[in-house]
Design an enzyme around this catalytic site. Structure first.
Site, PDB file in Angstrom:
ATOM      1  N   GLU A   1     -42.810   3.876 -30.853  1.00 25.49           N
ATOM      2  CA  GLU A   1     -44.181   3.491 -31.171  1.00 25.49           C
ATOM      3  C   GLU A   1     -44.450   2.057 -30.724  1.00 25.49           C
ATOM      4  OE1 GLU A   1     -45.493   6.091 -32.520  1.00 25.49           O
ATOM      5  OE2 GLU A   1     -47.356   5.539 -33.547  1.00 25.49           O
TER       6      GLU A   1
ATOM      7  N   ASP B   1     -36.614 -22.839 -28.120  1.00 28.36           N
ATOM      8  CA  ASP B   1     -37.826 -22.609 -27.326  1.00 28.36           C
ATOM      9  C   ASP B   1     -37.832 -23.510 -26.088  1.00 28.36           C
ATOM     10  OD1 ASP B   1     -38.483 -20.875 -29.243  1.00 28.36           O
ATOM     11  OD2 ASP B   1     -40.219 -21.995 -30.040  1.00 28.36           O
TER      12      ASP B   1
ATOM     13  N   LYS C   1     -36.705  13.946 -40.689  1.00 32.49           N
ATOM     14  CA  LYS C   1     -36.181  14.743 -39.563  1.00 32.49           C
ATOM     15  C   LYS C   1     -34.825  15.322 -39.929  1.00 32.49           C
ATOM     16  CE  LYS C   1     -38.233  11.402 -36.369  1.00 32.49           C
ATOM     17  NZ  LYS C   1     -38.010  10.305 -35.424  1.00 32.49           N
TER      18      LYS C   1
ATOM     19  N   ARG D   1     -48.732   9.019 -24.690  1.00 33.12           N
ATOM     20  CA  ARG D   1     -48.549  10.425 -25.008  1.00 33.12           C
ATOM     21  C   ARG D   1     -49.620  11.289 -24.333  1.00 33.12           C
ATOM     22  NH1 ARG D   1     -50.675  13.378 -29.327  1.00 33.12           N
ATOM     23  NH2 ARG D   1     -49.547  15.310 -29.617  1.00 33.12           N
TER      24      ARG D   1
ATOM     25  N   CYS E   1     -60.435 -26.343 -64.700  1.00 35.12           N
ATOM     26  CA  CYS E   1     -60.293 -27.761 -65.068  1.00 35.12           C
ATOM     27  C   CYS E   1     -60.701 -28.696 -63.935  1.00 35.12           C
ATOM     28  CB  CYS E   1     -58.867 -28.061 -65.520  1.00 35.12           C
ATOM     29  SG  CYS E   1     -57.683 -28.055 -64.166  1.00 35.12           S
TER      30      CYS E   1
ATOM     31  N   GLU F   1     -37.560   8.088 -41.950  1.00 33.77           N
ATOM     32  CA  GLU F   1     -37.977   6.917 -41.172  1.00 33.77           C
ATOM     33  C   GLU F   1     -39.402   6.527 -41.557  1.00 33.77           C
ATOM     34  OE1 GLU F   1     -37.763   8.063 -37.062  1.00 33.77           O
ATOM     35  OE2 GLU F   1     -35.669   8.624 -37.225  1.00 33.77           O
TER      36      GLU F   1
ATOM     37  N   LYS G   1     -43.198   5.964 -40.750  1.00 40.67           N
ATOM     38  CA  LYS G   1     -44.152   6.443 -39.745  1.00 40.67           C
ATOM     39  C   LYS G   1     -44.992   5.232 -39.350  1.00 40.67           C
ATOM     40  CE  LYS G   1     -47.276  10.211 -38.719  1.00 40.67           C
ATOM     41  NZ  LYS G   1     -48.307   9.403 -38.100  1.00 40.67           N
TER      42      LYS G   1
ATOM     43  N   CYS H   1     -53.038 -24.471 -59.480  1.00 38.89           N
ATOM     44  CA  CYS H   1     -53.581 -25.568 -60.271  1.00 38.89           C
ATOM     45  C   CYS H   1     -52.357 -26.213 -60.907  1.00 38.89           C
ATOM     46  CB  CYS H   1     -54.525 -25.030 -61.355  1.00 38.89           C
ATOM     47  SG  CYS H   1     -54.871 -26.267 -62.621  1.00 38.89           S
TER      48      CYS H   1
ATOM     49  N   LYS I   1     -47.774  11.844 -45.183  1.00 44.36           N
ATOM     50  CA  LYS I   1     -48.799  10.793 -45.066  1.00 44.36           C
ATOM     51  C   LYS I   1     -49.090  10.234 -46.453  1.00 44.36           C
ATOM     52  CE  LYS I   1     -51.171  10.252 -41.664  1.00 44.36           C
ATOM     53  NZ  LYS I   1     -51.949  11.005 -40.710  1.00 44.36           N
TER      54      LYS I   1
ATOM     55  N   ASP J   1     -47.667   2.900 -37.683  1.00 39.67           N
ATOM     56  CA  ASP J   1     -49.067   3.109 -37.338  1.00 39.67           C
ATOM     57  C   ASP J   1     -49.368   2.405 -36.012  1.00 39.67           C
ATOM     58  OD1 ASP J   1     -51.553   4.047 -37.641  1.00 39.67           O
ATOM     59  OD2 ASP J   1     -52.140   2.722 -39.280  1.00 39.67           O
TER      60      ASP J   1
ATOM     61  N   TYR K   1     -37.659   5.528 -31.788  1.00 44.44           N
ATOM     62  CA  TYR K   1     -37.172   6.476 -32.797  1.00 44.44           C
ATOM     63  C   TYR K   1     -36.836   7.873 -32.262  1.00 44.44           C
ATOM     64  CZ  TYR K   1     -42.229   7.271 -32.639  1.00 44.44           C
ATOM     65  OH  TYR K   1     -43.508   7.488 -32.221  1.00 44.44           O
TER      66      TYR K   1
ATOM     67  N   CYS L   1     -54.285 -27.507 -68.070  1.00 37.61           N
ATOM     68  CA  CYS L   1     -55.469 -26.712 -67.714  1.00 37.61           C
ATOM     69  C   CYS L   1     -55.664 -25.617 -68.762  1.00 37.61           C
ATOM     70  CB  CYS L   1     -55.279 -26.091 -66.330  1.00 37.61           C
ATOM     71  SG  CYS L   1     -56.562 -24.881 -65.922  1.00 37.61           S
TER      72      CYS L   1
ATOM     73  N   CYS M   1     -59.556 -26.331 -59.085  1.00 33.21           N
ATOM     74  CA  CYS M   1     -59.377 -25.311 -60.117  1.00 33.21           C
ATOM     75  C   CYS M   1     -60.738 -24.950 -60.713  1.00 33.21           C
ATOM     76  CB  CYS M   1     -58.440 -25.833 -61.198  1.00 33.21           C
ATOM     77  SG  CYS M   1     -58.326 -24.717 -62.604  1.00 33.21           S
TER      78      CYS M   1
ATOM     79  N   GLU N   1     -35.231 -24.796 -24.486  1.00 29.00           N
ATOM     80  CA  GLU N   1     -34.270 -24.318 -23.477  1.00 29.00           C
ATOM     81  C   GLU N   1     -34.849 -23.123 -22.724  1.00 29.00           C
ATOM     82  OE1 GLU N   1     -29.931 -25.314 -25.494  1.00 29.00           O
ATOM     83  OE2 GLU N   1     -31.107 -23.639 -26.246  1.00 29.00           O
TER      84      GLU N   1
ATOM     85  N   LEU O   1     -46.256  15.626 -35.101  1.00 27.74           N
ATOM     86  CA  LEU O   1     -45.573  16.241 -36.241  1.00 27.74           C
ATOM     87  C   LEU O   1     -46.574  16.859 -37.209  1.00 27.74           C
ATOM     88  CD1 LEU O   1     -43.081  13.332 -36.967  1.00 27.74           C
ATOM     89  CD2 LEU O   1     -42.566  15.480 -35.830  1.00 27.74           C
TER      90      LEU O   1
HETATM   91  S1  IVH Z   1     -41.014  11.450 -34.217  1.00 22.86           S
HETATM   92  C1  IVH Z   1     -40.769  15.274 -31.875  1.00 22.86           C
HETATM   93  N1  IVH Z   1     -40.825   9.293 -35.678  1.00 22.86           N
HETATM   94  O1  IVH Z   1     -46.333   9.868 -35.464  1.00 22.86           O
HETATM   95  C2  IVH Z   1     -40.821  14.069 -32.740  1.00 22.86           C
HETATM   96  N2  IVH Z   1     -42.961   9.854 -34.766  1.00 22.86           N
HETATM   97  O2  IVH Z   1     -47.503  13.031 -35.513  1.00 22.86           O
HETATM   98  C3  IVH Z   1     -41.702  13.045 -32.231  1.00 22.86           C
HETATM   99  N3  IVH Z   1     -44.719   8.210 -35.280  1.00 22.86           N
HETATM  100  O3  IVH Z   1     -46.885  11.179 -32.288  1.00 22.86           O
HETATM  101  C4  IVH Z   1     -42.207  12.031 -33.160  1.00 22.86           C
HETATM  102  N4  IVH Z   1     -43.459   6.835 -36.426  1.00 22.86           N
HETATM  103  O4  IVH Z   1     -46.744   8.613 -32.532  1.00 22.86           O
HETATM  104  C5  IVH Z   1     -41.640  10.090 -34.949  1.00 22.86           C
HETATM  105  N5  IVH Z   1     -40.512   7.379 -36.952  1.00 22.86           N
HETATM  106  C6  IVH Z   1     -41.306   8.166 -36.230  1.00 22.86           C
HETATM  107  C7  IVH Z   1     -42.665   7.858 -36.046  1.00 22.86           C
HETATM  108  C8  IVH Z   1     -43.471   8.745 -35.302  1.00 22.86           C
HETATM  109  C9  IVH Z   1     -44.673   7.046 -35.961  1.00 22.86           C
HETATM  110  C10 IVH Z   1     -45.936   8.787 -34.679  1.00 22.86           C
HETATM  111  C11 IVH Z   1     -45.779   9.294 -33.273  1.00 22.86           C
HETATM  112  C12 IVH Z   1     -46.089  10.766 -33.331  1.00 22.86           C
HETATM  113  C13 IVH Z   1     -46.817  10.888 -34.656  1.00 22.86           C
HETATM  114  C14 IVH Z   1     -46.442  12.203 -35.341  1.00 22.86           C
END
Ligand code: IVH
Length: 667
Positions: free
Chosen positions: A169, A34, A286, A135, A407, A112, A114, A422, A310, A116, A221, A427, A404, A36, A84
């Site tokens: 993301e 850090d 995918k 987007r 005790c 992969e 997903k 503890c 999901k 958040d 991704y 105890c 605790c 440097e 998706l």
């Molecule tokens: S692929 C055409 N991969 O989830 C393919 N999306 O409803 C484009 N997201 O809008 C998306 N992790 O914001 C892809 N590993 C992942 C993702 C991912 C999160 C989000 C992304 C997208 C939404 C899909």
């Protein structure tokens, strides 16, 4: 220094610092300290300030923010940013796979996480970041370049000087939200509800200093134009983007074939999810081959070659009425949520573990909050979040205890760990918990010594230590006098205790409650050492050289077997006649039980859940608490729960009470 030399020095420093950012934030492998880094950054700042003619938006000095825009410019995506289609069950993933197979394309996928957060499109020309966009509605997004520049894992320059667009993301790590909310609470600012809103809020700032402070991160991704680079599969595209310097989630991404491998990924990820430093809300699957993707094409809204699974989340609101603390057998203190009783997925939830102080703080919980509850992995209830907008102002701040609750001894927090302990080995709470553990089903499996009875016997003074269990016979007359007991039940209990002396070593080893040694590790160790004496004589190296035993476990084992009290306990148990050797695999086998997975729902009149599980396991069966496609048999007793419906839905073999009794009677 001449101007040319200055320019060269500036360029040298920019490369050095950009590389250092990449190594630190993308590879997670710092090469500069850090100090440097700060030294070179300051030198660069001074040079840039004195020579504005060499200014560049790609200088690492720009990562700290400071750029202010007056409005968000609209940008049109050349290739629409699609989202998706969501699926919510493994069955729906299976339907997706069936559709793909029917289309006669290669059914190999990349799974992969997903993430958040919010999706971003990054544009590079000749390897240099030129702009970044949200987007938006998929067709038109907003230019957020000034904020994206502050994200440390977004490279300013790529490893190759090419033109490219990548997508991924932007997210806020869980810890960052926690710290941010702690700070906001102190400043009486409204708290941010979740990582996604927090990340999106940071990106929607005109002043990039805010985003810079928020420590946002990225996972990349998607490559919208793979054919431009001669790439044939999505896995190759991921590798290509990684090699260019992007942060690609290599550890999480996995090429799989067939529904079974997808299911395994789903299962593993569901378990890992809570330990990840960032939030994921599902799994993206995918099709791997890009020619297959092309053949499958798109609907008006979605690609037909991918789905987003999901995670299920049946969430129910209730009130957090209190937070109480319990002491485990290792002395670990657990805060527990006391909830206004509420039904979640068919059963009443009154309590939920809050794990440790950091967990409570990360959720910014206050006593009196309205919280949402869900069942993790179908069985264990968890508090998801507090509804900050439901606060009345009468909520009470959570404070971690310092002593605790049983005790009173001062709690300790081990270095780099989150839990409080503890440390008083005397105890009473720790003692009771270790006794309960010793008698439990996976340990010595003493029928009749369940949790409450052990606690009662402890409080009555009959059992204060493990060896006392084997002297309970001396209290036979006292026990018979107890409410709920008679000659027969006491004799049954005493026989069960006597029988337990013959258990194979792994049960004893697990029952001793050595920190970090679960039932599986206990079995592994018993198979290797064959008897407890060999473990008493083992060196730290002996333990450490075992596959699956890391240095911490090795140290725990070594310490345990070199502690005078533990040596004395083992000696005493030996004298009592408790078996200290490994007796080998169970030889029992049954065609209808061995190797099959069982789930029990409802109650059976002739036995209880634990005894039945033990019996099935002793015949090589596997038992689990939730029904999935992997379940072979669901045993349905009286008043079954939703597992029964799920079994019917999945066409799983069902055994009613009569059937299971006839099999058990024949064993
Ligand atoms: S692929 C055409 N991969 O989830 C393919 N999306 O409803 C484009 N997201 O809008 C998306 N992790 O914001 C892809 N590993 C992942 C993702 C991912 C999160 C989000 C992304 C997208 C939404 C899909």
């Amino acid at each position: 220094m001449k101007n040319k030399e200055i320019q060269e020095r500036i360029e040298y420093l920019r490369k050095l610092l950009n590389d250092a950012n990449y190594e630190y934030y993308v590879l997670d492998h710092p090469t500069l300290t850090d100090q440097e880094f700060d030294k070179y950054l300051r030198e660069l700042e001074v040079l840039e300030n004195n020579h504005p003619e060499f200014d560049s938006p790609l200088s690492p000095t720009k990562k700290v923010g400071g750029e202010v825009i007056d409005r968000f410019r609209k940008v049109r995506h050349k290739i629409p940013m699609l989202s998706l289609p969501d699926v919510f069950s493994v069955e729906e993933i299976e339907e997706f796979d069936t559709r793909i197979v029917k289309e006669n394309v290669d059914p190999t996928y990349v799974c992969e996480y997903k993430i958040d957060g919010l999706s971003v499109s990054l544009h590079y020309e000749k390897g240099a970041l030129v702009f970044a966009a949200t987007r938006g509605d998929g067709v038109v997004g907003e230019d957020i370049t000034h904020n994206v520049r502050t994200i440390k894992s977004v490279p300013f320059t790529l490893k190759k000087p090419i033109d490219i667009e990548v997508r991924g993301e932007i997210y806020m790590p869980k810890k960052v939200l926690l710290e941010l909310n702690e700070k906001r609470a102190k400043e009486n600012l409204p708290l941010l509800q979740n990582v996604r809103n927090a990340a999106a809020g940071s990106i929607r700032q005109l002043d990039s200093r805010v985003a810079a402070e928020r420590k946002l991160d990225t996972w990349i991704y998607h490559l919208p134009n793979p054919e431009d680079y001669g790439i044939e599969t999505h896995a190759e595209a991921l590798q290509f983007m990684k090699d260019l310097g992007f942060k690609v989630n290599e550890k999480a991404n996995r090429v799989v074939t067939g529904i079974q491998e997808i299911e395994e990924y789903v299962q593993e990820t569901t378990e890992k999810r809570k330990d990840l430093p960032y939030e994921i809300d599902g799994i993206v699957i995918k099709v791997n081959r890009l020619d297959s993707q092309k053949k499958l094409g798109f609907t008006s809204k979605y690609p037909k070659w991918a789905v987003a699974y999901k995670f299920p989340a049946e969430e129910v609101l209730t009130k957090l009425t209190d937070i109480v603390f319990t002491v485990g057998r290792t002395g670990r203190i657990t805060p527990n949520a006391v909830l206004e009783p509420v039904i979640v997925m068919g059963s009443t939830v009154k309590r939920a573990t809050l794990h440790n102080e950091d967990y409570v703080l990360s959720k910014s919980l206050k006593i009196g909050d309205i919280v949402s509850i869900r069942k993790a992995g179908d069985v264990i209830p968890e508090v998801v979040e507090a509804k900050f907008d439901r606060r009345t102002g009468n909520e009470k701040e959570f404070t971690m205890i310092t002593n605790c609750p049983i005790c009173g001894s001062v709690l300790e927090k081990k270095k780099d760990q989150v839990d409080h302990y503890c440390m008083n080995s005397l105890c009473p709470a720790r003692k009771v918990e270790s006794l309960i553990h010793f008698c439990s089903r996976k340990a010595m499996n003493i029928d009749g010594l369940g949790d409450e009875i052990v606690e009662d016997f402890f409080n009555l003074g009959f059992v204060k230590s493990i060896p006392d269990i084997y002297f309970l016979k001396e209290h036979r007359e006292d026990l018979i006098e107890l409410e709920g007991y008679g000659n027969k039940s006491v004799d049954n209990l005493l026989t069960a205790i006597l029988d337990s002396k013959l258990n194979s070593m792994e049960r004893l080893l697990f029952g001793l409650g050595i920190e970090g040694i679960g039932d599986k590790t206990a079995l592994l160790l018993s198979k290797l050492f064959k008897n407890v004496d060999a473990m008493l004589n083992a060196t730290y190296e002996d333990f450490k050289n075992i596959r699956d035993i890391g240095p911490t476990l090795a140290q725990n084992l070594y310490d345990y077997f070199h502690d005078v009290d533990h040596i004395a306990l083992i000696e005493e148990l030996k004298n009592i006649g408790v078996n200290m050797t490994y007796l080998g695999e169970p030889e029992k086998n049954h065609d209808l039980i061995s190797g099959r997975r069982f789930v029990l729902t409802g109650t059976l009149s002739f036995t209880d859940r634990d005894s039945l599980s033990t019996l099935l396991e002793s015949y090589g069966g596997l038992t689990s608490s939730s029904v999935s496609k992997k379940t072979d048999v669901v045993i349905v007793g009286d008043s079954p729960g939703s597992k029964y419906e799920k079994a019917l839905e999945l066409h799983i073999e069902i055994w009613d009470e009569e059937k299971v009794k006839s099999i058990v009677d024949g064993l």
